[in-house]
Design an enzyme around this catalytic site. Structure first.
Site, mmCIF file in Angstrom:
data_model
loop_
_atom_site.group_PDB
_atom_site.id
_atom_site.type_symbol
_atom_site.label_atom_id
_atom_site.label_comp_id
_atom_site.label_asym_id
_atom_site.label_seq_id
_atom_site.Cartn_x
_atom_site.Cartn_y
_atom_site.Cartn_z
ATOM 1 N N CYS A 137 0.865 -1.173 0.000
ATOM 2 C CA CYS A 137 0.000 0.000 0.000
ATOM 3 C C CYS A 137 0.901 1.222 0.000
ATOM 4 C CB CYS A 137 -0.928 0.019 1.201
ATOM 5 S SG CYS A 137 -2.341 1.110 0.908
ATOM 6 N N CYS B 98 -3.901 6.132 0.188
ATOM 7 C CA CYS B 98 -3.356 4.866 -0.294
ATOM 8 C C CYS B 98 -2.944 4.906 -1.762
ATOM 9 C CB CYS B 98 -4.347 3.733 -0.033
ATOM 10 S SG CYS B 98 -4.771 3.581 1.717
ATOM 11 N N LYS C 31 -12.139 -5.195 2.183
ATOM 12 C CA LYS C 31 -11.584 -4.351 3.235
ATOM 13 C C LYS C 31 -12.522 -3.178 3.463
ATOM 14 C CE LYS C 31 -7.559 -1.641 4.535
ATOM 15 N NZ LYS C 31 -6.140 -1.360 4.302
ATOM 16 N N GLU D 77 -16.506 -7.765 -4.932
ATOM 17 C CA GLU D 77 -15.056 -7.558 -4.788
ATOM 18 C C GLU D 77 -14.300 -8.888 -4.882
ATOM 19 O OE1 GLU D 77 -13.150 -5.048 -4.739
ATOM 20 O OE2 GLU D 77 -14.284 -3.298 -4.136
ATOM 21 N N LYS E 281 -11.485 -8.140 6.123
ATOM 22 C CA LYS E 281 -10.887 -7.289 7.155
ATOM 23 C C LYS E 281 -11.823 -6.147 7.494
ATOM 24 C CE LYS E 281 -6.973 -4.212 7.601
ATOM 25 N NZ LYS E 281 -6.036 -3.391 6.894
ATOM 26 N N TYR F 43 -2.032 -9.900 15.806
ATOM 27 C CA TYR F 43 -0.986 -9.429 16.718
ATOM 28 C C TYR F 43 -0.886 -10.338 17.951
ATOM 29 C CZ TYR F 43 -1.759 -5.404 13.727
ATOM 30 O OH TYR F 43 -1.905 -4.602 12.625
HETATM 31 C C1 PBG Z 1 -2.650 -0.024 4.913
HETATM 32 C C2 PBG Z 1 -3.145 -0.956 5.951
HETATM 33 C C3 PBG Z 1 -3.993 -0.677 7.042
HETATM 34 C C4 PBG Z 1 -4.086 -1.859 7.759
HETATM 35 C C5 PBG Z 1 -3.332 -2.811 7.084
HETATM 36 N N1 PBG Z 1 -2.776 -2.241 5.980
HETATM 37 C C6 PBG Z 1 -4.618 0.589 7.489
HETATM 38 C C7 PBG Z 1 -5.601 1.308 6.692
HETATM 39 O O1 PBG Z 1 -6.119 0.849 5.687
HETATM 40 O O2 PBG Z 1 -5.858 2.444 7.094
HETATM 41 C C8 PBG Z 1 -4.856 -2.029 9.037
HETATM 42 C C9 PBG Z 1 -4.307 -3.063 9.967
HETATM 43 C C10 PBG Z 1 -4.794 -2.980 11.365
HETATM 44 O O3 PBG Z 1 -5.622 -2.136 11.745
HETATM 45 O O4 PBG Z 1 -4.306 -3.800 12.154
HETATM 46 N N2 PBG Z 1 -3.577 0.314 3.948
HETATM 47 ZN ZN ZN Z 2 -3.176 2.197 2.609
#
Ligand code: PBG
Ligand code: ZN
Length: 329
Positions: free
Chosen positions: A120, A130, A195, A233, A248, A313
């Site tokens: 990203c 992004c 997402k 998607e 996610k 995590y």
């Molecule tokens: C980058 C990205 C994000 C996360 C993973 N890759 C943040 C976003 O989209 O703002 C989120 C991961 C998390 O909250 O643990 N695009």
């Molecule tokens: Zn991003």
């Protein structure tokens, strides 16, 4: 006494029976452990919004990977904070950036550890968005090229799996084409296909210094109200060549995980995101919940919903707790 009374409790009589009829399992082999890398040396700083997670310089990240390998975690996902930001996020594909350096070092020291690369641009652009901007909007098609370059640089650094998290249209096809052109046809793509534009990413954005400087991500990430759109998607990303489909966040979106699992014949991943982790850690620190039981129950529920792979995590703690359970039987 009613002789024909149906008695589901018969199979819950003791642990041996319960475990014999248990429908799902959590294994450490399911997990991907996220790691944040930063410039410098000998850096290991706890991330305030993610207690128990750290910013590591590459040398320190190797120690964390070793720890993960020792407890049986098969994969790590690398997130980076770069040395510099600009309008197009060019530190994302800089081979001297922490992400690429970490991947190289991990591949060399731990050749069996699977390396997942988050692709990203939000950590790397001045805007915190992004992709490349056109006015106040992220410009889709010019961004594809930049994402593809980033993916190729990570494959070159040693990534086994490329995981684009940007939500641009057409990025899977663009990345697949670029990887194949550079002879990385055996590098997999795990698409953050579904997402959502979620408040659950808050602690991550603090950790990755990637919050948008204006506006929000609703113009590219999905509306939490939608599930039919999620299937669209998924369909598009599979058609473009995604090998693994991710949903996610995880916990508030298990209905989506289930729907995706029912519909496709590819592995499904869930991302147990930063906000989900931070809430558990905060409540546990206050003594309000039993951290181990809450975490293990949540992981099992992700599996039950249909996840094959869990990005979390909590992975190192999960490994420890699974071992404990094994030893208690
Ligand atoms: C980058 C990205 C994000 C996360 C993973 N890759 C943040 C976003 O989209 O703002 C989120 C991961 C998390 O909250 O643990 N695009
Ligand atoms: Zn991003």
């Amino acid at each position: 006494m009613k002789v024909n009374l149906l008695r589901p409790r018969r199979l819950r009589k003791n642990e041996a029976l319960r475990s014999m009829v248990r429908e799902n399992t959590v294994s450490i082999k399911d997990f991907i452990y996220p790691i944040f890398v930063v410039p410098g040396q000998k850096v290991k700083e706890e991330i305030s919004s993610l207690p128990g997670c750290y910013h590591f310089s590459v040398d320190e990240a190797l120690k964390e990977v070793e720890k993960a390998a020792k407890v049986g975690i098969p994969a790590v996902e690398i997130f980076g904070l770069p040395e510099y930001k600009d309008d197009i996020g060019s530190s994302a594909w800089d081979m001297t950036s922490p992400v690429q350096q970490a991947m190289k070092a991990i591949k060399k020291e731990f050749p069996h550890m699977l390396i997942v690369g988050d692709v990203c641009l939000c950590q790397y652009t001045n805007s915190g968005h992004c992709g490349k901007l056109c006015g106040q909007e992220v410009d889709n098609d010019p961004t594809l090229e930049l994402l593809a370059k980033t993916a190729v640089s990570q494959a070159e650094a040693g990534a086994d799996i490329i995981a684009p998290s940007d939500m641009m249209d057409g990025r899977i096809a663009a990345i697949r084409e670029a990887l194949d052109k550079e002879k990385y046809e055996n590098t997999s793509i795990m698409s953050y296909a579904v997402k959502y534009a979620s408040a659950y990413y808050g602690p991550f954005r603090d950790a990755a210094n990637s919050a948008p400087q204006f506006g929000n991500r609703k113009g590219y990430q999905m509306d939490p109200a939608n599930s039919r759109e999620a299937m669209k998607e998924v369909e598009l990303d599979l058609a473009e060549g995604a090998d693994i489909i991710m949903v996610k966040p995880a916990l508030a979106y298990l209905d989506i995980v289930h729907q995706v699992r029912e519909k496709i014949n590819r592995p499904v991943a869930v991302y147990n995101v930063s906000g989900e982790y931070a809430m558990v850690k905060a409540a546990a620190a206050n003594g309000w919940i039993d951290e181990k039981r809450i975490v293990m129950e949540s992981m099992m529920c992700m599996k039950r919903a249909g996840a094959d792979i869990i990005i979390s995590y909590h992975a190192i703690d999960v490994a420890k707790w699974l071992k404990e359970e094994e030893n208690n039987v």
